[in-house]
Design a protein around this motif. Structure first.
Motif, short mmCIF file in Angstrom:
data_model
loop_
_atom_site.label_atom_id
_atom_site.label_comp_id
_atom_site.label_asym_id
_atom_site.label_seq_id
_atom_site.Cartn_x
_atom_site.Cartn_y
_atom_site.Cartn_z
N ALA A 49 0.83 -1.21 0.00
CA ALA A 49 0.00 0.00 0.00
C ALA A 49 0.86 1.26 0.00
CB ALA A 49 -0.93 -0.01 1.20
N ALA A 50 1.98 1.23 0.73
CA ALA A 50 2.89 2.38 0.75
C ALA A 50 3.46 2.62 -0.64
CB ALA A 50 4.01 2.15 1.76
N SER A 51 3.87 1.56 -1.29
CA SER A 51 4.42 1.69 -2.64
C SER A 51 3.38 2.27 -3.60
CB SER A 51 4.89 0.32 -3.13
OG SER A 51 5.37 0.41 -4.45
N GLU A 52 2.15 1.82 -3.50
CA GLU A 52 1.07 2.33 -4.36
C GLU A 52 0.77 3.80 -4.11
OE1 GLU A 52 -2.08 -0.38 -3.41
OE2 GLU A 52 -1.23 -1.97 -4.69
N ASN A 53 1.08 4.28 -2.89
CA ASN A 53 0.83 5.68 -2.52
C ASN A 53 2.10 6.52 -2.50
OD1 ASN A 53 -2.14 5.86 -1.85
ND2 ASN A 53 -1.54 4.06 -0.67
N SER A 54 3.20 5.98 -3.04
CA SER A 54 4.49 6.68 -3.11
C SER A 54 4.99 7.13 -1.74
CB SER A 54 4.42 7.88 -4.05
OG SER A 54 4.05 7.46 -5.34
N VAL A 55 4.84 6.24 -0.76
CA VAL A 55 5.30 6.51 0.60
C VAL A 55 6.42 5.53 0.92
CG1 VAL A 55 4.63 6.44 3.05
CG2 VAL A 55 3.02 7.32 1.35
N LYS A 56 7.49 6.04 1.53
CA LYS A 56 8.58 5.17 1.99
C LYS A 56 8.21 4.68 3.38
CE LYS A 56 13.50 4.96 2.73
NZ LYS A 56 14.78 5.66 2.68
N LEU A 57 8.24 3.37 3.56
CA LEU A 57 7.90 2.76 4.84
C LEU A 57 9.17 2.26 5.49
CD1 LEU A 57 5.19 2.22 6.27
CD2 LEU A 57 5.20 -0.04 5.26
N ARG A 58 9.31 2.52 6.78
CA ARG A 58 10.50 2.09 7.51
C ARG A 58 10.07 1.37 8.78
NH1 ARG A 58 13.94 5.39 11.23
NH2 ARG A 58 15.78 4.12 11.50
N LEU A 59 10.53 0.14 8.93
CA LEU A 59 10.29 -0.59 10.16
C LEU A 59 11.49 -0.35 11.07
CD1 LEU A 59 9.00 -4.05 8.87
CD2 LEU A 59 7.69 -2.02 9.49
N ALA A 60 11.24 0.12 12.28
CA ALA A 60 12.33 0.49 13.18
C ALA A 60 12.29 -0.35 14.46
CB ALA A 60 12.23 1.97 13.54
N ALA A 61 13.48 -0.63 14.98
CA ALA A 61 13.69 -1.23 16.31
C ALA A 61 13.05 -2.61 16.46
CB ALA A 61 13.20 -0.28 17.39
N MET A 62 13.10 -3.41 15.43
CA MET A 62 12.57 -4.77 15.51
C MET A 62 13.60 -5.63 16.26
SD MET A 62 11.23 -7.17 12.42
CE MET A 62 9.73 -6.30 12.12
N SER A 63 13.14 -6.32 17.30
CA SER A 63 14.06 -7.13 18.10
C SER A 63 13.38 -8.39 18.60
CB SER A 63 14.60 -6.31 19.28
OG SER A 63 13.55 -5.96 20.14
N GLY A 64 14.13 -9.24 19.28
CA GLY A 64 13.60 -10.44 19.90
C GLY A 64 12.97 -11.41 18.92
N GLN A 65 11.84 -11.97 19.32
CA GLN A 65 11.15 -12.97 18.51
C GLN A 65 10.70 -12.38 17.18
OE1 GLN A 65 7.66 -12.89 17.79
NE2 GLN A 65 7.75 -14.80 16.65
N ALA A 66 10.23 -11.12 17.19
CA ALA A 66 9.80 -10.47 15.94
C ALA A 66 10.95 -10.36 14.96
CB ALA A 66 9.23 -9.09 16.25
N ARG A 67 12.12 -10.04 15.46
CA ARG A 67 13.31 -9.94 14.61
C ARG A 67 13.66 -11.30 14.02
NH1 ARG A 67 19.34 -7.63 16.05
NH2 ARG A 67 20.32 -8.51 14.20
N ALA A 68 13.61 -12.35 14.84
CA ALA A 68 13.95 -13.69 14.37
C ALA A 68 13.02 -14.11 13.23
CB ALA A 68 13.87 -14.69 15.52
#
Length: 132
Positions: A92-111
């Motif tokens: 959806a971000a790409s379709e709306n010309s928005v840059k999306l950034r995922l920040a501070a992913m750690s632990g189980q979510a990071r794995a």
């Protein structure tokens, strides 16, 4: 299940503040300079990911910002439905010309994100993932 939602929008469609508390997940949206930050907390599961999906897609449709940062530092657990939600937000971000950034992913979510090579997918679409 407790649900509390607050949405405030200002004239130019920029978010002033949004808070969503849906039992096991919290989503806070607020502008920070020239970008919008979405702070997600709790467990992003098959039960809670629809609330996150809805908030992200609504934001991507209405936002005038060029960059949206999803801060995952307070996420304690992420399942495959949560990962799918992040991929849908990327599309959806790409379709709306928005840059999306995922920040501070750690632990189980990071794995899980590393196994799914989420950072590679985000980079291929012009966005990024920051592990901590």
């Amino acid at each position: 299940m407790k649900t509390v939602a607050l949405h405030r929008w200002i004239k130019d469609a920029r978010v002033e503040e949004t808070r969503l508390d849906r039992g096991e997940i919290t989503v806070h949206v607020f502008p920070t300079g020239d970008q919008i930050t979405v702070a997600v907390g709790g467990r992003v599961t098959v039960d809670s990911s629809p609330a996150l999906r809805s908030a992200l897609l609504q934001l991507l449709r209405r936002s005038a910002s060029q960059v949206i940062v999803i801060d995952l530092s307070a996420v304690s657990y992420l399942d495959m439905s949560g990962l799918a939600t992040l991929l849908e937000a990327l599309k959806a971000a790409s379709e709306n010309s928005v840059k999306l950034r995922l920040a501070a992913m750690s632990g189980q979510a990071r794995a899980l994100a590393e196994i799914a090579q989420l950072d590679t997918i985000y980079r291929a679409w012009g966005s990024e993932v920051e592990f901590r």
